[in-house]
Enzyme design. Sequence first.
Site, PDB file in Angstrom:
ATOM      1  N   HIS A 260       9.260 -23.999   9.520  1.00  0.00           N
ATOM      2  CA  HIS A 260       8.288 -24.586  10.459  1.00  0.00           C
ATOM      3  C   HIS A 260       6.842 -24.400  10.013  1.00  0.00           C
ATOM      4  O   HIS A 260       6.023 -25.293  10.203  1.00  0.00           O
ATOM      5  CB  HIS A 260       8.440 -23.954  11.852  1.00  0.00           C
ATOM      6  CG  HIS A 260       9.725 -24.297  12.530  1.00  0.00           C
ATOM      7  ND1 HIS A 260       9.890 -24.234  13.900  1.00  0.00           N
ATOM      8  CD2 HIS A 260      10.919 -24.710  12.043  1.00  0.00           C
ATOM      9  CE1 HIS A 260      11.128 -24.590  14.221  1.00  0.00           C
ATOM     10  NE2 HIS A 260      11.774 -24.869  13.107  1.00  0.00           N
TER      11      HIS A 260
ATOM     12  N   THR B 282       3.248  -1.209   8.633  1.00  0.00           N
ATOM     13  CA  THR B 282       3.692  -2.071   9.731  1.00  0.00           C
ATOM     14  C   THR B 282       3.895  -3.531   9.350  1.00  0.00           C
ATOM     15  O   THR B 282       4.522  -4.285  10.107  1.00  0.00           O
ATOM     16  CB  THR B 282       2.641  -2.052  10.855  1.00  0.00           C
ATOM     17  OG1 THR B 282       1.410  -2.556  10.301  1.00  0.00           O
ATOM     18  CG2 THR B 282       2.437  -0.646  11.410  1.00  0.00           C
ATOM     19  N   GLY B 283       3.294  -3.959   8.267  1.00  0.00           N
ATOM     20  CA  GLY B 283       3.275  -5.384   7.907  1.00  0.00           C
ATOM     21  C   GLY B 283       2.172  -6.141   8.619  1.00  0.00           C
ATOM     22  O   GLY B 283       2.006  -7.344   8.404  1.00  0.00           O
ATOM     23  N   ILE B 284       1.415  -5.441   9.455  1.00  0.00           N
ATOM     24  CA  ILE B 284       0.392  -6.123  10.266  1.00  0.00           C
ATOM     25  C   ILE B 284      -0.932  -6.255   9.514  1.00  0.00           C
ATOM     26  O   ILE B 284      -1.485  -7.353   9.380  1.00  0.00           O
ATOM     27  CB  ILE B 284       0.175  -5.374  11.592  1.00  0.00           C
ATOM     28  CG1 ILE B 284       1.456  -5.384  12.428  1.00  0.00           C
ATOM     29  CG2 ILE B 284      -0.971  -6.004  12.379  1.00  0.00           C
ATOM     30  CD1 ILE B 284       1.395  -4.463  13.656  1.00  0.00           C
ATOM     31  N   GLY B 285      -1.436  -5.127   9.034  1.00  0.00           N
ATOM     32  CA  GLY B 285      -2.754  -5.152   8.391  1.00  0.00           C
ATOM     33  C   GLY B 285      -2.800  -6.085   7.198  1.00  0.00           C
ATOM     34  O   GLY B 285      -3.784  -6.834   7.020  1.00  0.00           O
TER      35      GLY B 285
ATOM     36  N   ASP C 211       0.851  -1.189   0.000  1.00  0.00           N
ATOM     37  CA  ASP C 211       0.000   0.000   0.000  1.00  0.00           C
ATOM     38  C   ASP C 211       0.887   1.239   0.000  1.00  0.00           C
ATOM     39  O   ASP C 211       2.120   1.146  -0.116  1.00  0.00           O
ATOM     40  CB  ASP C 211      -1.013  -0.046   1.163  1.00  0.00           C
ATOM     41  CG  ASP C 211      -0.375   0.245   2.521  1.00  0.00           C
ATOM     42  OD1 ASP C 211       0.867   0.348   2.609  1.00  0.00           O
ATOM     43  OD2 ASP C 211      -1.122   0.376   3.507  1.00  0.00           O
TER      44      ASP C 211
ATOM     45  N   CYS D  63       3.384  -2.893   3.922  1.00  0.00           N
ATOM     46  CA  CYS D  63       2.530  -1.772   4.326  1.00  0.00           C
ATOM     47  C   CYS D  63       3.324  -0.997   5.373  1.00  0.00           C
ATOM     48  O   CYS D  63       4.551  -1.164   5.465  1.00  0.00           O
ATOM     49  CB  CYS D  63       1.150  -2.233   4.814  1.00  0.00           C
ATOM     50  SG  CYS D  63       1.095  -3.142   6.357  1.00  0.00           S
TER      51      CYS D  63
ATOM     52  N   ARG E 235       7.904 -33.211  11.764  1.00  0.00           N
ATOM     53  CA  ARG E 235       6.937 -32.918  12.831  1.00  0.00           C
ATOM     54  C   ARG E 235       6.114 -31.661  12.543  1.00  0.00           C
ATOM     55  O   ARG E 235       5.039 -31.474  13.124  1.00  0.00           O
ATOM     56  CB  ARG E 235       7.664 -32.762  14.172  1.00  0.00           C
ATOM     57  CG  ARG E 235       8.512 -31.501  14.295  1.00  0.00           C
ATOM     58  CD  ARG E 235       9.299 -31.494  15.601  1.00  0.00           C
ATOM     59  NE  ARG E 235       9.968 -30.232  15.855  1.00  0.00           N
ATOM     60  CZ  ARG E 235      11.106 -29.827  15.288  1.00  0.00           C
ATOM     61  NH1 ARG E 235      11.713 -30.609  14.414  1.00  0.00           N
ATOM     62  NH2 ARG E 235      11.640 -28.660  15.597  1.00  0.00           N
ATOM     63  N   HIS E 236       6.631 -30.833  11.631  1.00  0.00           N
ATOM     64  CA  HIS E 236       5.907 -29.594  11.318  1.00  0.00           C
ATOM     65  C   HIS E 236       4.733 -29.836  10.365  1.00  0.00           C
ATOM     66  O   HIS E 236       3.805 -29.041  10.327  1.00  0.00           O
ATOM     67  CB  HIS E 236       6.859 -28.568  10.701  1.00  0.00           C
ATOM     68  CG  HIS E 236       8.059 -28.277  11.552  1.00  0.00           C
ATOM     69  ND1 HIS E 236       7.953 -27.678  12.787  1.00  0.00           N
ATOM     70  CD2 HIS E 236       9.378 -28.538  11.359  1.00  0.00           C
ATOM     71  CE1 HIS E 236       9.169 -27.561  13.316  1.00  0.00           C
ATOM     72  NE2 HIS E 236      10.046 -28.075  12.475  1.00  0.00           N
TER      73      HIS E 236
HETATM   74  C1  RB5 Z   1      -1.506   3.082   6.380  1.00  0.00           C
HETATM   75  O1  RB5 Z   1      -1.443   4.318   7.027  1.00  0.00           O
HETATM   76  C2  RB5 Z   1      -1.217   1.955   7.379  1.00  0.00           C
HETATM   77  O2  RB5 Z   1      -2.269   1.847   8.279  1.00  0.00           O
HETATM   78  C3  RB5 Z   1      -0.988   0.647   6.661  1.00  0.00           C
HETATM   79  O3  RB5 Z   1       0.081   0.793   5.786  1.00  0.00           O
HETATM   80  C4  RB5 Z   1      -0.635  -0.537   7.525  1.00  0.00           C
HETATM   81  O4  RB5 Z   1       0.399  -0.226   8.408  1.00  0.00           O
HETATM   82  C5  RB5 Z   1      -1.755  -1.210   8.194  1.00  0.00           C
HETATM   83  O5  RB5 Z   1      -1.586  -2.217   8.907  1.00  0.00           O
END
Ligand code: RB5
Length: 152
Positions: free
Chosen positions: A98, A67-70, A8, A65, A132-133
């Site tokens: 794994h 954070t790499g989280i969303g 993104d 993105c 095992r994985h």
């Molecule tokens: C965009 O501002 C930000 O929220 C997106 O790139 C990402 O970090 C979401 O997890």
Amino acid sequence: MKVALAGDHGGLKLKGQIANFFKEWGIDYTDFGTFSEDPVDYPDIALQVAEAVQSGDYERGVICCGTGIGVAIAANKVPGIRASQCHDTFSARAAREHNNANVLTMGQRVIGFGLARDIVKVWLEAEFQGGRHGPRVDKISLIEQKYNRCSR
Ligand code: RB5
């Protein structure tokens, strides 16, 4: 190996760097966008890579993105996708060996390009160890089936 790549607006520059690494390493990849700093919704970006991998057209996916989280959360909603956010090389190797992760996610606001380069290289080169994985990863597919979703 064909790799689906996307990011993104929050991961645009990191995605560009990764595209450069792929070119340098001779990796066959497709950039699914985004291609400008204009804000986009990260689930839309994650879905493109997740579906590209789920279809079998691409063996692996990399999504950036902020954070790499969303993008990891969104990609993991697609059956058969095992997306892992990795911000260190130990996790990147373990995610492959794994967990048989088929999608890697990273955050441009979290790590530098040099570390990202090492993470992507380790993640691309590491292989699932099985053993095992295997049954543990199979149980992830069983969770998908329990909730009536197909898996590959
Ligand atoms: C965009 O501002 C930000 O929220 C997106 O790139 C990402 O970090 C979401 O997890």
